[in-house]
Design a protein around this motif. Structure first.
Motif, mmCIF file in Angstrom:
data_model
loop_
_atom_site.group_PDB
_atom_site.id
_atom_site.type_symbol
_atom_site.label_atom_id
_atom_site.label_comp_id
_atom_site.label_asym_id
_atom_site.label_seq_id
_atom_site.Cartn_x
_atom_site.Cartn_y
_atom_site.Cartn_z
ATOM 1 N N THR A 142 -8.826 -0.803 10.358
ATOM 2 C CA THR A 142 -7.644 0.049 10.419
ATOM 3 C C THR A 142 -7.958 1.500 10.725
ATOM 4 O O THR A 142 -7.081 2.234 11.183
ATOM 5 C CB THR A 142 -6.864 -0.019 9.092
ATOM 6 O OG1 THR A 142 -7.730 0.354 8.016
ATOM 7 C CG2 THR A 142 -6.346 -1.430 8.855
ATOM 8 N N ARG A 194 0.806 -1.215 0.000
ATOM 9 C CA ARG A 194 0.000 0.000 0.000
ATOM 10 C C ARG A 194 0.843 1.272 0.000
ATOM 11 O O ARG A 194 1.756 1.421 0.798
ATOM 12 C CB ARG A 194 -0.931 0.000 1.219
ATOM 13 C CG ARG A 194 -2.047 -1.018 1.125
ATOM 14 C CD ARG A 194 -2.791 -1.181 2.421
ATOM 15 N NE ARG A 194 -2.006 -1.929 3.405
ATOM 16 C CZ ARG A 194 -2.465 -2.308 4.590
ATOM 17 N NH1 ARG A 194 -3.701 -2.009 4.945
ATOM 18 N NH2 ARG A 194 -1.694 -2.994 5.417
ATOM 19 N N ARG A 195 0.499 2.167 -0.919
ATOM 20 C CA ARG A 195 1.090 3.495 -1.016
ATOM 21 C C ARG A 195 -0.024 4.514 -0.764
ATOM 22 O O ARG A 195 -0.871 4.740 -1.631
ATOM 23 C CB ARG A 195 1.694 3.708 -2.398
ATOM 24 C CG ARG A 195 2.897 2.815 -2.676
ATOM 25 C CD ARG A 195 4.071 3.134 -1.784
ATOM 26 N NE ARG A 195 5.326 2.610 -2.303
ATOM 27 C CZ ARG A 195 6.492 2.742 -1.698
ATOM 28 N NH1 ARG A 195 6.540 3.385 -0.536
ATOM 29 N NH2 ARG A 195 7.585 2.259 -2.226
ATOM 30 N N PRO A 196 -0.065 5.123 0.421
ATOM 31 C CA PRO A 196 -1.186 6.014 0.763
ATOM 32 C C PRO A 196 -1.300 7.200 -0.184
ATOM 33 O O PRO A 196 -0.308 7.805 -0.584
ATOM 34 C CB PRO A 196 -0.839 6.483 2.182
ATOM 35 C CG PRO A 196 0.129 5.486 2.708
ATOM 36 C CD PRO A 196 0.901 4.993 1.519
ATOM 37 N N PRO A 211 -1.863 6.627 11.419
ATOM 38 C CA PRO A 211 -0.583 6.245 12.038
ATOM 39 C C PRO A 211 -0.648 4.967 12.860
ATOM 40 O O PRO A 211 0.263 4.140 12.797
ATOM 41 C CB PRO A 211 -0.241 7.461 12.910
ATOM 42 C CG PRO A 211 -0.924 8.606 12.229
ATOM 43 C CD PRO A 211 -2.192 8.046 11.665
ATOM 44 N N TRP A 246 -4.246 6.010 5.561
ATOM 45 C CA TRP A 246 -3.639 4.978 6.401
ATOM 46 C C TRP A 246 -3.237 5.622 7.723
ATOM 47 O O TRP A 246 -2.136 6.147 7.851
ATOM 48 C CB TRP A 246 -2.434 4.377 5.698
ATOM 49 C CG TRP A 246 -2.065 3.010 6.163
ATOM 50 C CD1 TRP A 246 -2.626 2.284 7.160
ATOM 51 C CD2 TRP A 246 -1.017 2.186 5.627
ATOM 52 N NE1 TRP A 246 -2.030 1.071 7.288
ATOM 53 C CE2 TRP A 246 -1.045 0.981 6.360
ATOM 54 C CE3 TRP A 246 -0.081 2.351 4.602
ATOM 55 C CZ2 TRP A 246 -0.148 -0.058 6.098
ATOM 56 C CZ3 TRP A 246 0.806 1.325 4.345
ATOM 57 C CH2 TRP A 246 0.775 0.131 5.079
ATOM 58 N N THR A 266 -7.817 -1.849 14.919
ATOM 59 C CA THR A 266 -6.423 -2.213 14.673
ATOM 60 C C THR A 266 -5.899 -3.124 15.770
ATOM 61 O O THR A 266 -5.196 -4.102 15.496
ATOM 62 C CB THR A 266 -5.555 -0.942 14.583
ATOM 63 O OG1 THR A 266 -5.979 -0.157 13.463
ATOM 64 C CG2 THR A 266 -4.086 -1.298 14.414
ATOM 65 N N ASN A 295 0.894 -2.504 11.438
ATOM 66 C CA ASN A 295 1.303 -3.266 10.263
ATOM 67 C C ASN A 295 2.813 -3.480 10.244
ATOM 68 O O ASN A 295 3.292 -4.577 9.942
ATOM 69 C CB ASN A 295 0.856 -2.527 9.004
ATOM 70 C CG ASN A 295 1.269 -3.236 7.730
ATOM 71 O OD1 ASN A 295 0.682 -4.224 7.320
ATOM 72 N ND2 ASN A 295 2.319 -2.713 7.086
ATOM 73 N N ALA A 296 3.576 -2.432 10.567
ATOM 74 C CA ALA A 296 5.039 -2.541 10.546
ATOM 75 C C ALA A 296 5.538 -3.541 11.579
ATOM 76 O O ALA A 296 6.442 -4.341 11.303
ATOM 77 C CB ALA A 296 5.663 -1.168 10.792
ATOM 78 N N ARG A 320 -0.513 2.009 10.567
ATOM 79 C CA ARG A 320 0.811 1.804 9.964
ATOM 80 C C ARG A 320 1.770 1.162 10.962
ATOM 81 O O ARG A 320 2.539 0.262 10.611
ATOM 82 C CB ARG A 320 1.392 3.137 9.501
ATOM 83 C CG ARG A 320 0.666 3.759 8.337
ATOM 84 C CD ARG A 320 1.558 4.786 7.677
ATOM 85 N NE ARG A 320 0.811 5.787 6.953
ATOM 86 C CZ ARG A 320 1.338 6.620 6.084
ATOM 87 N NH1 ARG A 320 2.640 6.582 5.855
ATOM 88 N NH2 ARG A 320 0.593 7.508 5.459
ATOM 89 N N ASP A 340 4.675 -4.898 3.910
ATOM 90 C CA ASP A 340 3.260 -4.637 4.146
ATOM 91 C C ASP A 340 2.489 -5.948 4.059
ATOM 92 O O ASP A 340 2.746 -6.768 3.174
ATOM 93 C CB ASP A 340 2.726 -3.643 3.095
ATOM 94 C CG ASP A 340 1.271 -3.263 3.311
ATOM 95 O OD1 ASP A 340 0.752 -3.484 4.424
ATOM 96 O OD2 ASP A 340 0.662 -2.738 2.368
ATOM 97 N N TYR A 377 -3.369 3.348 -2.161
ATOM 98 C CA TYR A 377 -4.260 3.117 -1.016
ATOM 99 C C TYR A 377 -4.956 4.426 -0.676
ATOM 100 O O TYR A 377 -4.319 5.393 -0.275
ATOM 101 C CB TYR A 377 -3.446 2.618 0.175
ATOM 102 C CG TYR A 377 -4.265 2.027 1.301
ATOM 103 C CD1 TYR A 377 -5.188 1.009 1.061
ATOM 104 C CD2 TYR A 377 -4.084 2.468 2.605
ATOM 105 C CE1 TYR A 377 -5.913 0.451 2.102
ATOM 106 C CE2 TYR A 377 -4.807 1.909 3.647
ATOM 107 C CZ TYR A 377 -5.722 0.900 3.390
ATOM 108 O OH TYR A 377 -6.450 0.353 4.423
#
Length: 237
Positions: A215, A126-128, A136, A134, A221, A142-143, A139, A159, A205
């Protein structure tokens, strides 16, 4: 024809945009996870195949869609308009390249591999694009999970993207068990353990349409992270 599995819980507002942008040759399977907003009717009105999955849970909806699919290659993506189905052909093309690379993995015969190589799984990284696409907290979650997965499975993913492409027979052979939010992580973990080639393709994204259930909320989340951590523990044991 490639079947596209769209897990759906109350996405009536987003579905028209998603279904109208489905590429030619891609058949949407909207898996209605006991929606109360008329999502099933909206999906049917826009030409989608509607699959009922009354037992609530993201993994439950994905599994029901996988069982209902009939194409050799299947895609999975969210139905909330955060991802553009027009990008699906790029994932399928990457899957063909991924599977054709190198020699077959030992024992890979019959597990859904292309003729020349190992089974493959392609995730959309995903590239916001757009404010709030997305958050914080999502993110960070997910990280953390991606790092844990990479340590456990030897992958190099950045991702755990919800847009994916793989072969249906291979996914069924993985015998995925989770029926909640741990399903996406279990798919990658079991695929890695089975010697699959796993790759990523950048996808846009966008801010989702309608109210977020995962999310977009801290609580959602946290539930997803908890389910995925449970899967990491269970599969490792």
């Amino acid at each position: 024809m490639i079947d596209v599995i769209l897990p759906c819980l109350n996405e009536a507002e987003a579905l028209p945009w998603v279904l109208d942008r489905m590429p030619a040759g891609y058949r949407p399977l909207v898996v209605d996870n006991a929606s109360t907003d008329g999502s099933a009717r909206v999906a049917a009105d826009h030409g989608a195949v509607v699959v009922a999955a009354p037992a609530r849970g993201f993994g439950s909806a994905c599994h029901a869609g996988l069982l209902a699919a009939r194409s050799e290659v299947v895609c999975v993506m969210d139905a909330d308009a955060s991802l553009d189905p027009a990008e699906l052909p790029r994932l399928v093309a990457a899957l063909d390249v991924l599977e054709a690379a190198g020699e077959p993995a030992p024992g890979a015969t019959g597990s859904g591999a292309g003729a020349a190589g190992r089974p493959g799984l392609v995730l959309g990284r995903r590239r916001p694009a757009g404010r709030g696409a997305w958050p914080p907290h999502a993110r960070v979650g997910n990280a953390v999970l991606a790092r844990s997965l990479n340590r456990r499975a030897g992958t190099r993913l950045r991702d755990l993207g919800p847009m994916r492409a793989a072969r249906r027979s291979g996914l069924l052979a993985l015998d995925l068990r989770d029926r909640r939010f741990g399903y996406p992580l279990e798919m990658v973990l079991r695929a890695a353990d089975a010697g699959w080639r796993i790759g990523e393709v950048d996808v846009t994204y966008r801010p989702r349409t309608g109210r977020s259930k995962v999310t977009g909320t801290v609580g959602g989340t946290a539930r997803a992270v908890r389910d995925m951590r449970r899967v990491l523990t269970e599969v490792a044991s």
